[in-house]
Enzyme design. Structure first.
Site, PDB file in Angstrom:
ATOM      1  N   HIS A   1      -4.771 -11.914   0.295  1.00  0.00           N
ATOM      2  CA  HIS A   1      -6.219 -11.781  -0.206  1.00  0.00           C
ATOM      3  C   HIS A   1      -6.724 -12.864  -0.912  1.00  0.00           C
ATOM      4  O   HIS A   1      -7.893 -12.699  -1.641  1.00  0.00           O
ATOM      5  CB  HIS A   1      -6.479 -10.401  -0.723  1.00  0.00           C
ATOM      6  CG  HIS A   1      -6.362  -9.257   0.029  1.00  0.00           C
ATOM      7  ND1 HIS A   1      -7.321  -9.083   1.117  1.00  0.00           N
ATOM      8  CD2 HIS A   1      -5.267  -8.258   0.254  1.00  0.00           C
ATOM      9  CE1 HIS A   1      -6.885  -7.885   1.760  1.00  0.00           C
ATOM     10  NE2 HIS A   1      -5.690  -7.611   1.278  1.00  0.00           N
TER      11      HIS A   1
ATOM     12  N   LYS B   1       0.713  -1.319  -0.057  1.00  0.00           N
ATOM     13  CA  LYS B   1      -0.025   0.032  -0.080  1.00  0.00           C
ATOM     14  C   LYS B   1       0.944   1.314  -0.087  1.00  0.00           C
ATOM     15  O   LYS B   1       0.359   2.438  -0.406  1.00  0.00           O
ATOM     16  CB  LYS B   1      -0.961   0.043   1.042  1.00  0.00           C
ATOM     17  CG  LYS B   1      -2.151  -1.030   1.069  1.00  0.00           C
ATOM     18  CD  LYS B   1      -3.263  -0.841   2.040  1.00  0.00           C
ATOM     19  CE  LYS B   1      -4.229  -2.032   1.747  1.00  0.00           C
ATOM     20  NZ  LYS B   1      -5.109  -2.076   2.788  1.00  0.00           N
TER      21      LYS B   1
ATOM     22  N   HIS C   1      -1.647  -4.365  -4.388  1.00  0.00           N
ATOM     23  CA  HIS C   1      -0.977  -4.157  -3.167  1.00  0.00           C
ATOM     24  C   HIS C   1      -0.001  -5.344  -2.744  1.00  0.00           C
ATOM     25  O   HIS C   1       0.962  -5.337  -2.163  1.00  0.00           O
ATOM     26  CB  HIS C   1      -1.673  -3.314  -2.261  1.00  0.00           C
ATOM     27  CG  HIS C   1      -2.316  -4.403  -1.196  1.00  0.00           C
ATOM     28  ND1 HIS C   1      -3.811  -4.468  -1.465  1.00  0.00           N
ATOM     29  CD2 HIS C   1      -2.293  -5.017  -0.277  1.00  0.00           C
ATOM     30  CE1 HIS C   1      -4.332  -5.081  -0.568  1.00  0.00           C
ATOM     31  NE2 HIS C   1      -3.259  -5.531   0.253  1.00  0.00           N
TER      32      HIS C   1
HETATM   33 FE   FE2 Z   1      -4.041  -6.579   2.356  1.00  0.00          FE
END
Ligand code: FE2
Length: 361
Positions: A130, A77, A102
C-alpha cells in the site's frame, strides 16, 4: 527450516502444489467468509503473475514466490476486527488506523507459517503493497519510487486493478469499472500512486490478453467438443473432490454449501489448472449449470453476412471466448455461446476471419 524471504533452490511441481494449498488455506482465513467475491487475492495473484511474466529477469522461481506472496498480501487482515474488514461504507479515523496495520501484521503473522509455505513469501511485497510511488500511503517510512521493492510495486498494480474492476463493500451501490476504464484511471494516477512503467506494461499485457480472449474471434468450425469437454470434465472431477458424487444434470442438488461457495472453490481450483480467470469462471458456471456471464452485444453480429440466422438471436443469451493453451498454436480462440439452453462452439486460427458456429451438444 526456511527463513522469510529465502528462495528455495529448486522446487518440484508437487512441492509447489503443496505450498499453494497451504497459502490458499491461509488466504481463506481472511477471505473465506465470502467465497466468490472473496476471491480478491486469487485475482490479484493472477494479475501479478501476468504482469511479472513480462518483466525481464522474472523466472519460474520468482513468479512462484510472487504468486504466493500476492495470494497472501492481505493476510494481516486475519488479525483485524472483522467489523472493520466487512464494514459497508467509509471507515472512520480509528478504523483506518486499525486497517493500516494489516501489511505489518501480515508479515508478522506469516512467520509461523514459513515451513508450510516453503520460503515462498516475499515479506517486502506484503509490507509495502500500500506504499504509493510518490512516498505516500502506508506504512510510514521514507521510501518512494524505485526504492519500493519491485514485488510490492507489482502487487500494488494488480491490487488496484482488481479493486477498480470488482464490486467492493464500500461502494456496493456503484458498478465496478470496466477494465479499460480502470486502466485509464491507473494511467492518470501513474507516478503518484503506481509505478508508471509497470502501469504501461500492465496496459499492454491487458491489451494482449483481451486480444487473445475477447473480441470477435474468427472461426473455422471444427470438431472441438472434446476440447471444451476436457475443461468441463476437469471441472466436474474437481467438483467431485469438493462435494462428493453428484448428478451432472443437477450438480448442486443435495450439496450442503451455497452455490456461490462451491463456485468460488471451483474457480480457485480451475485457475490453478490451465484457465484464465474469465474462462475458469465460465467453465465452472457451465459445470454447475449456473448462468454464464452475459457478454453478448447484438451490434457485434448484426449484419454480419457470415452469420446467417444469427440476427435472429434473442437479445438475451450468453457467450464466452476461451483462451486455448493446450491446442496447437495456430488455434488460439474458442468461442462458446450458450443459447436456448444449448452450447455452441467454434475454434479460430486468428481474429477477424468471420465466425461460424455449430451445435456441439
Ligand atoms: Fe492490502
Amino acid at each position: 527450516m526456511p527463513r522469510l524471504g529465502e528462495v528455495p533452490d529448486r522446487m518440484t511441481q508437487s512441492e509447489y502444489q503443496r505450498v499453494f494449498k497451504a497459502a490458499d488455506a491461509a488466504r481463506k482465513k481472511y477471505e473465506g467468509h465470502d467465497a466468490y467475491t472473496g476471491q480478491h487475492s486469487v485475482r490479484v495473484a493472477h494479475y501479478a503473475v501476468l504482469l511479472a511474466s513480462r518483466i525481464p529477469g522474472y523466472g519460474t522461481n520468482e513468479i512462484r514466490r510472487l504468486e504466493i506472496t500476492a495470494m497472501l498480501h492481505d493476510y494481516g487482515k486475519t488479525f483485524i476486527d472483522p467489523r472493520v474488514i466487512k464494514k459497508e461504507g467509509p471507515l472512520d479515523d480509528a478504523e483506518w488506523v486499525e486497517m493500516k496495520r494489516h501489511p505489518e501484521l501480515g508479515v508478522q503473522g506469516l512467520q509461523s507459517k514459513l515451513d508450510a509455505l516453503g520460503g515462498l513469501v516475499m515479506p517486502l511485497g506484503i509490507l509495502w503493497h500500500h506504499k504509493l510511488f510518490d512516498g505516500g500511503g502506508y506504512p510510514d517510512g521514507r521510501i518512494a519510487g524505485m526504492a519500493i521493492p519491485l514485488e510490492a510495486r507489482v502487487i500494488a498494480v494488480a491490487d488496484v486493478f482488481d479493486a477498480l474492476t470488482s464490486k467492493r463493500a464500500y461502494r456496493k451501490d456503484k458498478p465496478a469499472f470496466t477494465p479499460d476504464e480502470a486502466i485509464g484511471m491507473m494511467r492518470e494516477g501513474a507516478g503518484r500512486q503506481l509505478d508508471p512503467s509497470l502501469v504501461d506494461l500492465f496496459a499492454s499485457v491487458h491489451q494482449a490478453e483481451s486480444d487473445r480472449v475477447g473480441g470477435r474471434a474468427g472461426a473455422r468450425t471444427m470438431q472441438i467438443s472434446s476440447v471444451i469437454g476436457v475443461e468441463v470434465e476437469r471441472a466436474r472431477s474437481i467438483l467431485r473432490s469438493l462435494v462428493g458424487p453428484f448428478d451432472p444434470g443437477h450438480p448442486l442438488r443435495n450439496v450442503k454449501a451455497s452455490a456461490d461457495e462451491v463456485l468460488g472453490r471451483l474457480v480457485a481450483e480451475l485457475l490453478r489448472a490451465n484457465l484464465d480467470l474469465r474462462s475458469a469462471e465460465n467453465v465452472a458456471r457451465y459445470a454447475l449449470r449456473m448462468p454464464l456471464h452475459e457478454t453478448f452485444r447484438p451490434e457485434d453480429v448484426d449484419g454480419d453476412p457470415i452469420l446467417p440466422g444469427l440476427s435472429d438471436l434473442p437479445r438475451h443469451h450468453v457467450e464466452v471466448t476461451l483462451r486455448l493453451r493446450k491446442m496447437p498454436p495456430r488455434l488460439s480462440y474458442m468461442h462458446v455461446v450458450a443459447w436456448r439452453g444449448e452450447l455452441w462452439l467454434s475454434v479460430s486460427e486468428q481474429r477477424g476471419e468471420g465466425i461460424e458456429v455449430r451445435l456441439a451438444r
